[in-house]
Structures are given as C-alpha cells and as structure tokens.
Design a protein around this motif. Structure first.
Motif, PDB file in Angstrom:
ATOM      1  N   LYS A 254      25.741  59.904  27.823  1.00  0.00           N
ATOM      2  CA  LYS A 254      25.850  59.641  26.380  1.00  0.00           C
ATOM      3  C   LYS A 254      25.225  60.767  25.556  1.00  0.00           C
ATOM      4  O   LYS A 254      25.834  61.258  24.590  1.00  0.00           O
ATOM      5  CB  LYS A 254      25.167  58.307  26.034  1.00  0.00           C
ATOM      6  CG  LYS A 254      25.736  57.109  26.768  1.00  0.00           C
ATOM      7  CD  LYS A 254      25.057  55.826  26.371  1.00  0.00           C
ATOM      8  CE  LYS A 254      23.565  55.811  26.670  1.00  0.00           C
ATOM      9  NZ  LYS A 254      23.256  55.925  28.098  1.00  0.00           N
ATOM     10  N   SER A 255      24.007  61.185  25.907  1.00  0.00           N
ATOM     11  CA  SER A 255      23.329  62.238  25.144  1.00  0.00           C
ATOM     12  C   SER A 255      24.073  63.567  25.273  1.00  0.00           C
ATOM     13  O   SER A 255      24.182  64.326  24.297  1.00  0.00           O
ATOM     14  CB  SER A 255      21.882  62.399  25.624  1.00  0.00           C
ATOM     15  OG  SER A 255      21.135  61.223  25.389  1.00  0.00           O
ATOM     16  N   HIS A 256      24.587  63.843  26.461  1.00  0.00           N
ATOM     17  CA  HIS A 256      25.349  65.071  26.686  1.00  0.00           C
ATOM     18  C   HIS A 256      26.613  65.068  25.821  1.00  0.00           C
ATOM     19  O   HIS A 256      26.968  66.079  25.197  1.00  0.00           O
ATOM     20  CB  HIS A 256      25.706  65.167  28.172  1.00  0.00           C
ATOM     21  CG  HIS A 256      26.227  66.501  28.593  1.00  0.00           C
ATOM     22  ND1 HIS A 256      25.520  67.667  28.426  1.00  0.00           N
ATOM     23  CD2 HIS A 256      27.407  66.860  29.178  1.00  0.00           C
ATOM     24  CE1 HIS A 256      26.226  68.687  28.892  1.00  0.00           C
ATOM     25  NE2 HIS A 256      27.383  68.223  29.345  1.00  0.00           N
ATOM     26  N   ARG A 276      16.951  62.103  17.295  1.00  0.00           N
ATOM     27  CA  ARG A 276      16.538  61.397  18.506  1.00  0.00           C
ATOM     28  C   ARG A 276      15.716  60.183  18.099  1.00  0.00           C
ATOM     29  O   ARG A 276      14.638  60.301  17.542  1.00  0.00           O
ATOM     30  CB  ARG A 276      15.739  62.322  19.418  1.00  0.00           C
ATOM     31  CG  ARG A 276      16.581  63.478  19.973  1.00  0.00           C
ATOM     32  CD  ARG A 276      15.758  64.472  20.784  1.00  0.00           C
ATOM     33  NE  ARG A 276      14.692  65.055  19.989  1.00  0.00           N
ATOM     34  CZ  ARG A 276      13.406  64.889  20.224  1.00  0.00           C
ATOM     35  NH1 ARG A 276      13.001  64.134  21.226  1.00  0.00           N
ATOM     36  NH2 ARG A 276      12.505  65.458  19.469  1.00  0.00           N
ATOM     37  N   ASP A 319      20.687  59.455  18.588  1.00  0.00           N
ATOM     38  CA  ASP A 319      20.737  59.390  20.045  1.00  0.00           C
ATOM     39  C   ASP A 319      19.676  58.462  20.604  1.00  0.00           C
ATOM     40  O   ASP A 319      18.511  58.507  20.200  1.00  0.00           O
ATOM     41  CB  ASP A 319      20.544  60.798  20.629  1.00  0.00           C
ATOM     42  CG  ASP A 319      20.829  60.843  22.120  1.00  0.00           C
ATOM     43  OD1 ASP A 319      21.590  59.982  22.597  1.00  0.00           O
ATOM     44  OD2 ASP A 319      20.299  61.737  22.803  1.00  0.00           O
ATOM     45  N   ALA A 320      20.087  57.610  21.539  1.00  0.00           N
ATOM     46  CA  ALA A 320      19.181  56.765  22.349  1.00  0.00           C
ATOM     47  C   ALA A 320      18.365  55.797  21.492  1.00  0.00           C
ATOM     48  O   ALA A 320      17.133  55.841  21.481  1.00  0.00           O
ATOM     49  CB  ALA A 320      18.260  57.630  23.204  1.00  0.00           C
ATOM     50  N   THR A 350      24.091  56.196  19.992  1.00  0.00           N
ATOM     51  CA  THR A 350      24.162  55.839  21.403  1.00  0.00           C
ATOM     52  C   THR A 350      23.011  54.906  21.743  1.00  0.00           C
ATOM     53  O   THR A 350      21.945  54.954  21.128  1.00  0.00           O
ATOM     54  CB  THR A 350      24.082  57.080  22.323  1.00  0.00           C
ATOM     55  OG1 THR A 350      22.759  57.651  22.247  1.00  0.00           O
ATOM     56  CG2 THR A 350      25.109  58.122  21.943  1.00  0.00           C
ATOM     57  N   HIS A 505      14.890  63.397  30.830  1.00  0.00           N
ATOM     58  CA  HIS A 505      15.665  62.177  31.064  1.00  0.00           C
ATOM     59  C   HIS A 505      14.682  61.060  31.367  1.00  0.00           C
ATOM     60  O   HIS A 505      13.660  61.269  32.019  1.00  0.00           O
ATOM     61  CB  HIS A 505      16.639  62.366  32.231  1.00  0.00           C
ATOM     62  CG  HIS A 505      17.724  61.334  32.273  1.00  0.00           C
ATOM     63  ND1 HIS A 505      17.523  60.050  32.737  1.00  0.00           N
ATOM     64  CD2 HIS A 505      19.033  61.388  31.888  1.00  0.00           C
ATOM     65  CE1 HIS A 505      18.652  59.365  32.656  1.00  0.00           C
ATOM     66  NE2 HIS A 505      19.586  60.151  32.139  1.00  0.00           N
TER      67      HIS A 505
END
Length: 671
Positions: A254-256, A276, A319-320, A350, A505
């Motif tokens: 997802k992050s990629h 982030r 993200d995340a 995400t 990660h």
C-alpha cells in the motif's frame, strides 16, 4: 469600549492626527448577536476543535428535560464533559450559581467530571469570579469552567474556519487575519508566479524517485466487486473529488503504491501532499507543514493557494492510518475532511481496514488482492531474479503471499532456511544486513531498545535525540563503540525523517520487539505473560516462529492461548517447528475429544439446546485449538481424526435420543 463597525468585533481607536504605532485586530467578537441555535452549534464545534473531543453533539431537543446539559462531548481517555449554552447580554453571579446547580444538584447525565458554562455575555466581574471560586470548592468532584465573550474570542482567534462559519467571511478576515505584512505578501506573490510550486514539485519528485523500486501492477478490487484497478494505474484512475481508501494487510504494497501515485500525480499536474499518519499528534496543519518542509520553505496552505491560482488539483495522500495512535484517529479524519473541504482537495488514504470517514470525503473503497502467479513472477523479476532462476525461486517462495515478502525473498535466493516462514525470512535479511557492520550483536541490541521504546509508548517513531541517547546507553552497558549509533541510523531497516527515527516497515519493529522480549525472559510462560498484553498481540506470531525448541514452542502456545496464532501455525506460516508442534497438539486434542465422545451421550434439553453427559471442561487453550481446527480443516491433514470425531458425535446423539438406524439408509460415516 464602543462596538461600531461591520467587522463583527470592536475596532481599535487611533489618536487623532497621528499615525498609529501598531495596527490592532479587534479583540472581541460580537458573540451576543448569535442566535441561541448558532451558539449551541458553536459549542458543539468548540468541544471538538478546542477541547479535542472525539465526538460532541446537542443533548435532547426543545421541551425535553435536559438536567443542565445542552451539549455533551466524549473523549478517548477521560470521562465525558457537558456544556450549557447561555445566550445572555449580561451574566451575573446568580446566573452562574443557578447554571451549576442545574447540573450538579440534578441527576448528572453522563456522569461527567467537567461542566462548562458558555455564555455570550462578558463575564469580567469580581462577583462572578468569586462565585466561580466558591462553586469549585463546593463541587470538588466536578471541574467547573466558565467561557464568556472574552474566552470565546480568544479560542476563536486561532480557528478561522469557525469564525467564518458563525460570523461571516468579512469578520474572519478582520478578526483572525487583520493584516498581511510584506513578507507574507511576497510569499504569496512568489507562490502565485508558480516558482515555489515548481520548486516543491521538483524536490518532492527527486525525493520520491531516489531509491524507489519499480511498481508491479497489483490488483486493487472495489469493495462491492464492481471494478478492479491495477496499482500502476491508480494515479491515472484518480479524478478531482474522487476520494479513495485503499486497504489491505501489512506487506501488500500500500505505501509503495501511494509513493508511486504521488510521483505520478505530480508529473501530470497535481499538487500531492504525502502525510504519514503515524506522526500526527493532534493538529493537522502542523503535520502538513512538517510533511512539505523538506521540499519548500512555504507552508502547506501557501502551496494550496499557489495550486489554485495555477489551476492544479490538490491531493492529500494519507498513508497508514492504522499507525496513527488510536486516540487520534477520529480527530485526524475530522480534521482531514475539514481541511480538504477548505482546500478543495481529494483524499487518498491507506490502512489495514476501512475507516469511518465524514461523508464529505467518502468515496471509492479499494482492497488489495493476493498477487496472481504472473504478478508473483513479475515481483521476483523486479527485485533481481533472473529468468533462469524463476522456477527454483518460486518454489522457495511459495510460503510467501505478499509483495513485501516476495521482494525480500528475491534478494535472498538460495540462502533461505528450508521451510522458512515470514519470521525466518526477515530474520535472515536482517542478519545479512547487520553482518556488514562493525558490531552486529551490539547494533541488534540497539535496534531491540528502539523497538521496545516504541512498543511501550504505542508509537511508531522516536525523537532522533532520544534514539541517539538510548542507543548510547545500550552501548555503554555492552562496552560497544559509539560509532555503532551512526551505523544503526544508517541501517536499511531504519529511516530518519523530520528528526524522527522509525523502522521502514512495521514488521521490522514487531520482529525486533518480539526478539527483545525473548532475549530478556527466562521461560516460555514468562514470555507468554508479556505477549498476552493487548497491545502485544501482534508480536506473538513472531515469537512463536523464532523459537527453535519444540518444547518451548508448545509451552508458549499453551500459555498464550491465541486462536489466530494457532491458525497461523497450522497453516504453516510460522515455520516448520511451529507447524510440527501445532499439528501434534491438534492431533492430541482431537484424540481426547474422540475418547470423551465415545463415553458420552448428547441429550436434548430444550429447543436447539443440548447437553453432553458426562460433561468435560475444556481448557481455554483446547477451546482455541478446536476453533483453529475448524478454520483449517479443509487442508485435509487431520481428516482421519476429524472423521472419527464426527462418527463418535453421531453415536453420542443416538445414545442420547434412543434413535437407532433403520434399513432406509446406510451410516454416512461408515467405511
């Protein structure tokens, strides 16, 4: 002080005939001109934006008994707060006393520990102050606050959106932004010319491109299954106003995908801001400014204004969200929706699972899908596996199902332990990376310390200074060289962004935290006690997979006991040792269940309720194992004992009901 003028606030007076030494913003808003309904809605908004409530809402409706509550607000880590809204032109000590008594001497709905009296009137009065002090002493179990015109004005000064909503655009411009100095005008002028925007996009593009591996097209499926999008096409698929949530388990890319989407959108004329979620601490504007700071001297809002002037759509990529502290997640999404409405921005986020978002940023919901065989082969090639090696490497990697696992495995071809699972994969990769350093064991313990500090704080990062200090303390204890600190910061599993240290990660952090617990605990049962703590549940699968002694694995499984861990072990995801132990334990539990049912009868006690006689009390571990067996039975490895258990169950029912088979049909479990 007079209150003339159209600004909604009181105008500063000038000495006649002389230029002012300062230009002062109006100090007070004309709160007394608000309607009662507007005041109540203002209190609801302030509870969230000023008091940082997760949720606030009016209590009851007109004509209902409210027991001294107009608005209630709920928080993550503290009891609810209640608010009273008083649209008064004058507020006296008697009014305060009556307002507090309405709640404190009543039924106290929501059992609040804080009562806020909000009035549109000026409360600067010695009698009111003395009465407030007396009431606080009288009701020591209740925090009593008083917001009058001055307090409301002070809070709203830094909340221009609320001033615009309740007092109008003109008032907001005068009250919140009374003047634009030459420096700010120059900034906006530069941005309007596009130079600042161009510089930002260029620097962001360079940063994202550096070391960014190519993107293999993986499938993103809409929640309703109506449409599929390849990850390589996400940027082209996006449209202004088409908000998107992308969810999937860890390691699915997802992050990629989001980094490539940001790069692609920048190249086709969007303004992307990549946030982030793990670094969000309560104020979105601060987090956005921090996100753009490495690439521009402008603020995020200044870039947005420049994009508007240039006609560029704005996209916020969050993200995340799952890494944002749980106490902040609802607030983050509320602030994101507010900011995006103001900036006319599109949101792409995400997370592990879909999150509840305000309707204004609701939109498409995409979920990652396991890569196909063609996509797996493409991933391996992307990370260095040659055509002649593909078949051999694919056989080595058949236990790995995510893009991240395959990317690591491709770099460890023919060096993985037989039957390696996820933990062995990451452990092997980490071990190879650390062997290139001057003191691998000392560096590993530094990483252990960082992982445990993050674990204890439920955070995904450490301040750089604290990371350096804690690493130095570990090295002093071990007698290691100070240079190991710098080696740790340069490690491939760590990154330093905005003077924060974090793992690249979340799996690295989980692996190292689990390993640190294993190194510091003397027995499997002691380790199980640590892993049973709610926030450490995700560490259990790593600890089980890292143990090499079957007896230790068995004791840890029994000490947890965790259905999800047992399922992972029975599916072979935790390595060959855990697989063998879990299979043997499952066989034992099934055999015991067969023996119990062979000596039991099942009696009907009522409609759809049955009792086994004599009854057997199964342990929590055995119950978890039976649940795991039900989930994994389709793999067929325990088909024979499961079939025997079903036959004994059938016989026990027959004994309990007195039913005997006829010649009309054969026993389905015979043969």
């Amino acid at each position: 002080m007079s209150s003339s003028g159209q600004g909604g606030g009181e105008q500063a007076r000038e000495l006649p005939g002389q230029p002012p030494l300062t230009v002062t913003a109006p100090l007070l808003l004309r709160t007394h001109e608000l309607s009662w309904e507007a005041l109540e809605h203002l209190v609801v908004a302030l509870a969230v934006q000023a008091d940082h409530a997760l949720e606030s809402r009016p209590f009851g409706r007109g004509g209902q008994a409210q027991d001294g509550v107009d608005v209630v607000a709920f928080f993550t880590s503290q009891p609810p707060a209640v608010y009273q809204a008083k649209r008064y032109e004058k507020f006296t000590a008697a009014d305060l006393r009556k307002a507090v008594a309405a709640y404190a001497d009543g039924s106290r709905p929501f059992d609040a520990h804080r009562l806020v009296i909000v009035t549109t009137a000026d409360v600067r009065d010695t009698k009111v102050d003395l009465e407030l002090t007396r009431l606080r002493e009288q009701h020591q179990d209740l925090v009593v606050d008083l917001w009058g015109r001055q307090q409301l004005s002070d809070m709203l000064f830094v909340l221009p959106d609320l001033v615009r909503r309740f007092f109008g655009e003109d008032t907001m411009r005068v009250f919140c932004r009374p003047m634009l100095d030459r420096e700010m005008q120059a900034d906006i002028s530069d941005a309007s010319k596009g130079q600042a925007l161009e510089d930002y996009l260029a620097h962001l593009g360079s940063y994202l491109s550096e070391g960014l591996h190519g993107l293999v097209g993986l499938t993103l499926e809409e929640q309703d299954g109506a449409e599929c999008v390849l990850s390589t096409e996400l940027a082209a698929w996006l449209r202004p106003g088409r908000h998107v949530q992308v969810v999937g388990s860890s390691g699915t890319g997802k992050s990629h995908t989001l980094a490539h989407a940001a790069l692609g959108l920048a190249q086709v004329g969007w303004l992307p801001i990549l946030l982030r979620a793990g670094v969000y601490e309560g104020r979105l504007e601060d987090s956005l400014d921090e996100s753009v700071a490495p690439f521009t001297s402008q603020s995020a809002d200044c870039l947005v204004r420049a994009a508007r002037l240039a006609g560029l759509p704005v996209v916020l990529l969050v993200d995340a969200i799952n890494e944002c502290p749980s106490r902040f997640q609802d607030r983050l999404m509320l602030q994101v929706s507010s900011w995006c409405r103001r900036a006319e921005a599109t949101v792409v986020s995400t997370s592990h699972e879909f999150v509840n978002v305000p309707a204004v940023i609701g939109g498409a919901q995409l979920r990652t899908v396991d890569p196909t065989s063609e996509q797996r082969a493409a991933l391996l090639r992307c990370y260095g596996v040659g055509p002649q090696q593909e078949e051999v490497v694919e056989e080595e990697c058949k236990a790995f199902g995510t893009a991240f696992e395959l990317s690591i495995a491709a770099q460890l071809t023919q060096r993985l332990p037989t039957g390696a699972g996820r933990a062995a994969l990451l452990d092997a990769y980490l071990g190879e990376q650390l062997q290139r350093t001057s003191q691998p064991t000392a560096l590993r313990q530094v990483l252990h310390r960082w992982a445990m500090l993050m674990d204890e704080r439920l955070a995904g990062w450490l301040p750089l200074a604290e990371a350096q200090r804690s690493a130095a303390q570990v090295l002093v204890t071990l007698g290691g060289a100070v240079g190991v600190v710098d080696e740790a910061l340069r490690s491939p599993v760590v990154q330093v962004l905005h003077r924060r240290v974090e793992f690249r990660h979340e799996w690295y952090a989980q692996l190292l935290a689990a390993e640190a617990l294993m190194w510091s605990r003397e027995s499997a049962m002691e380790l199980a006690g640590e892993l049973r703590r709610p926030h450490r549940r995700e560490l259990a699968v790593w600890a089980v997979a890292l143990l090499s002694d079957p007896d230790e694995v068995r004791r840890l499984l029994q000490g947890l006991p965790d259905t999800e861990v047992l399922i992972a072990a029975l599916c072979g995801r935790l390595g060959p040792v855990a697989d063998g132990v879990a299979l043997a334990e499952a066989q034992r539990c099934l055999e015991e269940a067969v023996e119990v049912m062979a000596a039991s009868r099942v009696a009907c006690t009522s409609d759809f309720r049955y009792a086994i006689e004599p009854s057997r009390c199964w342990s929590e571990y055995e119950q978890a194992m039976f649940t795991a067996l039900g989930t994994t039975a389709r793999d067929g490895r325990l088909l024979e004992p499961l079939a025997r258990l079903m036959r004994e169950n059938d016989q026990a029912f027959r004994r309990g009901t007195g039913w005997s088979p006829t010649h009309s049909g054969a026993d389905p479990f015979e043969g």
